[in-house]
Design an enzyme around this catalytic site. Structure first.
Site, PDB file in Angstrom:
ATOM      1  N   ASP A 281       0.851  -1.186  -0.047  1.00 62.38           N
ATOM      2  CA  ASP A 281      -0.033   0.097   0.001  1.00 62.38           C
ATOM      3  C   ASP A 281       1.000   1.296   0.026  1.00 62.38           C
ATOM      4  O   ASP A 281       2.073   1.008   0.029  1.00 62.38           O
ATOM      5  CB  ASP A 281      -0.888  -0.101   1.223  1.00 62.38           C
ATOM      6  CG  ASP A 281      -2.250   0.577   0.982  1.00 62.38           C
ATOM      7  OD1 ASP A 281      -2.376   1.774   0.418  1.00 62.38           O
ATOM      8  OD2 ASP A 281      -3.285   0.149   1.107  1.00 62.38           O
ATOM      9  N   ASP A 304       4.361   3.246  -3.625  1.00 63.04           N
ATOM     10  CA  ASP A 304       3.371   4.300  -4.260  1.00 63.04           C
ATOM     11  C   ASP A 304       3.534   3.426  -6.027  1.00 63.04           C
ATOM     12  O   ASP A 304       4.330   3.667  -6.571  1.00 63.04           O
ATOM     13  CB  ASP A 304       3.683   5.452  -4.677  1.00 63.04           C
ATOM     14  CG  ASP A 304       2.807   6.373  -5.474  1.00 63.04           C
ATOM     15  OD1 ASP A 304       1.677   5.926  -6.062  1.00 63.04           O
ATOM     16  OD2 ASP A 304       2.861   7.520  -5.448  1.00 63.04           O
ATOM     17  N   ASN A 329      -5.930  -5.192  -6.358  1.00 62.21           N
ATOM     18  CA  ASN A 329      -6.867  -4.587  -5.587  1.00 62.21           C
ATOM     19  C   ASN A 329      -6.888  -2.934  -5.640  1.00 62.21           C
ATOM     20  O   ASN A 329      -7.877  -2.466  -5.511  1.00 62.21           O
ATOM     21  CB  ASN A 329      -7.079  -5.151  -4.192  1.00 62.21           C
ATOM     22  CG  ASN A 329      -7.971  -4.353  -3.346  1.00 62.21           C
ATOM     23  OD1 ASN A 329      -9.258  -4.450  -3.569  1.00 62.21           O
ATOM     24  ND2 ASN A 329      -7.266  -3.716  -2.474  1.00 62.21           N
ATOM     25  N   ASN A 388     -21.317   4.043 -15.814  1.00 61.70           N
ATOM     26  CA  ASN A 388     -21.870   4.529 -14.396  1.00 61.70           C
ATOM     27  C   ASN A 388     -21.838   6.189 -14.781  1.00 61.70           C
ATOM     28  O   ASN A 388     -20.761   6.731 -15.063  1.00 61.70           O
ATOM     29  CB  ASN A 388     -21.213   4.438 -13.275  1.00 61.70           C
ATOM     30  CG  ASN A 388     -22.183   4.274 -11.961  1.00 61.70           C
ATOM     31  OD1 ASN A 388     -23.453   4.827 -12.105  1.00 61.70           O
ATOM     32  ND2 ASN A 388     -21.625   4.447 -10.848  1.00 61.70           N
ATOM     33  N   TYR A 394     -13.286   5.990 -14.092  1.00 61.03           N
ATOM     34  CA  TYR A 394     -13.309   4.707 -13.331  1.00 61.03           C
ATOM     35  C   TYR A 394     -13.662   3.891 -14.258  1.00 61.03           C
ATOM     36  O   TYR A 394     -13.032   2.567 -14.332  1.00 61.03           O
ATOM     37  CB  TYR A 394     -14.195   4.991 -12.095  1.00 61.03           C
ATOM     38  CG  TYR A 394     -14.174   3.816 -11.309  1.00 61.03           C
ATOM     39  CD1 TYR A 394     -13.217   3.475 -10.466  1.00 61.03           C
ATOM     40  CD2 TYR A 394     -15.248   2.890 -11.108  1.00 61.03           C
ATOM     41  CE1 TYR A 394     -13.054   2.379  -9.395  1.00 61.03           C
ATOM     42  CE2 TYR A 394     -15.321   1.806 -10.162  1.00 61.03           C
ATOM     43  CZ  TYR A 394     -14.075   1.642  -9.311  1.00 61.03           C
ATOM     44  OH  TYR A 394     -14.095   0.711  -8.622  1.00 61.03           O
TER      45      TYR A 394
END
Length: 488
Positions: A281, A304, A329, A388, A394
């Site tokens: 992360d 990063d 993920n 969406n 996204y």
């Protein structure tokens, strides 16, 4: 995040009020818990014309400790049932035991070669569906239409998709319905059906419904996979010494975005199934990442992934021991309609959600750090399937993830590496908690389960795709959406 409506209508007073007002009452889903039996109850098995998978089904059901009864929907296969000691006949609810309810329905449609052979499907589900208990399971098995020898067989097998998805929407009560296409011969190979059927019959698949999964024979031959849990003996999944409690024992798994939310759930489930988890992360999330991984005895990497040097850094950190599983993920959202979206918001979402996956995989594959017979699982989204409002960046990135999976699967086949994606729908996370109330409620209710999923639902699906027994599944996208009405 709690679903207050779900909690209320499942309370004694709320349930009475919902009945009197005719309000929908979503079922509290039965999810996997280590302190409860994973499999129990009675399974009704049906079959169509000349079933080809019945032996494998009967053996699997016996191995997980469930009791099965064969439905006499096609007399030609009764001798198969008798060989396995199954009673046969027109199913009656009383046969399901004291509760009068079945735990699962299995139908072998693998031998159906003509639309005139579809009649047994009606007979079986007409007799049994009302006797399927809360949070029950429906699994239909067939042959991949594109591999069929005739157009009539292709037609009949493709018809199974409409049946299965409709059953998922009719059944309600937390019941899932899924279709598994099994390539001829794949059921008796290492890429067989055990891992997939175990998943779809288990509480682990509580929020996965209306899905179509294809199992083909994996090209990688059996042999010893170094550092990944011992020797794999040829001859099929049944020949593997699989510890189903920890099917990932001995494997190393990289999970990006592992500090919290869905990433933390993925790390926890993979570790519970025996994997050593390397969580990655942002440096700014170092403390949260350490808190997630410490109880899992995992390894933390703070990089990063958007930085140009990140792929080389990750490869160097993993190089000594390599890795068997890579879970992409990590992702971000920066929502606005495209007319109001800045170029920086567009670029950063695509770079982190899609470009970083490409660069990391390139580095791990080129260096042999992701070992042969490894697994890549990427997190896409329903937005990548249906689009969406306010999410052009996204949705573009998540559709690109699907493209990666589909394009890379044939290229990785020779090394026995599989690549798949999960596409979550509405999942109860900190991110969805920030959505305005009316939109959030719509997202929760617009699926066959009438509720949002939990991070563990995504994690359990990824763990199934990461298993050795899922070698025959590659290039596929599995929605974790409770059979969403959007993009279904």
């Amino acid at each position: 995040m709690n679903d207050s409506y779900l909690k209320f209508v499942n309370s004694p007073f709320g349930a009475r009020l919902a009945r009197s007002l005719g309000l929908p009452k979503p079922e509290v889903l039965r999810r996997y818990r280590g302190d409860r039996p994973e499999f129990d109850g009675l399974i009704a098995i049906g079959a169509g014309h000349e079933p080809r998978l019945f032996d494998a089904l009967a053996k699997l059901v016996a191995s997980i400790g469930m009791t099965s009864v064969a439905h006499e929907s096609a007399g030609l296969w009764v001798p198969l049932a008798n060989r396995h000691g199954l009673m046969t006949g027109r199913f009656e609810a009383a046969e399901a035991g004291s509760s009068g309810k079945l735990a699962a329905l299995l139908f072998d449609a693998s031998g159906i070669e003509d639309s005139s052979h579809l009649e047994p499907l009606y007979g079986f589900f007409h007799d049994t569906l009302r006797s399927l208990g809360q949070c029950g399971r429906i699994v239909v098995l067939g042959r991949p239409p594109e591999a069929c020898a005739s157009s009539r067989q292709w037609t009949a097998q493709r018809a199974l998709e409409g049946l299965t998805r409709s059953l998922g929407k009719e059944a309600r009560r937390g019941i899932t319905a899924n279709l598994v296409y099994v390539e001829e011969g794949a059921e008796s190979t290492e890429s067989g059906i055990d891992a997939t059927l175990r998943f779809f019959l288990s509480p682990r698949s509580a929020y996965v419904s209306g899905q179509v999964v294809r199992i083909v024979q994996s090209s990688a031959q059996s042999g010893t996979q170094g550092g990944a849990g011992g020797a794999h003996v040829g001859g099929g999944t049944s020949a593997l010494a699989v510890d189903w409690a920890q099917p990932l024992a001995g494997r190393r798994a990289l999970v990006t975005g592992a500090a919290r939310g869905i990433g933390a759930a993925i790390a926890s489930v993979l570790a519970a199934e025996g994997a050593h988890v390397i969580g990655l992360d942002m440096p700014s999330a170092r403390d949260a990442l350490a808190a997630t991984l410490r109880p899992l005895n995992g390894t933390a990497l703070a990089f990063d992934i958007a930085a140009p040097e990140a792929p080389a850094q990750i490869a160097a950190a993993l190089d000594e021991q390599g890795v068997d599983i890579v879970v992409h993920n990590a992702g971000i959202t920066k929502d606005k309609t495209i007319a109001k979206m800045s170029e920086a918001a567009w670029q950063s979402v695509l770079d982190i959600n899609l470009g970083a996956q490409e660069r990391i995989d390139d580095a791990l594959l080129a260096g042999g750090i992701l070992r042969d017979r490894g697994r890549i699982v990427a997190v896409s989204s329903i937005s990548g399937i249906a689009g969406n409002l306010g999410q052009t960046n996204y949705a573009t990135s998540k559709a690109g993830v699907i493209g990666r999976v589909q394009s890379m699967a044939p290229r990785l086949r020779a090394r026995g590496i599989t690549i798949n994606a999960v596409a979550p729908g509405f999942i109860e996370t900190q991110m969805t908690a920030k959505i305005p109330l009316t939109i959030r409620e719509a997202g929760r209710r617009m699926n066959s389960m009438s509720q949002g999923g939990q991070p563990v639902d995504v994690a359990q699906t990824i763990a199934w795709l990461a298993q050795p027994g899922s070698a025959g599944i590659s290039g596929q996208v599995v929605r974790v959406c409770g059979q969403s009405l959007i993009g279904a």
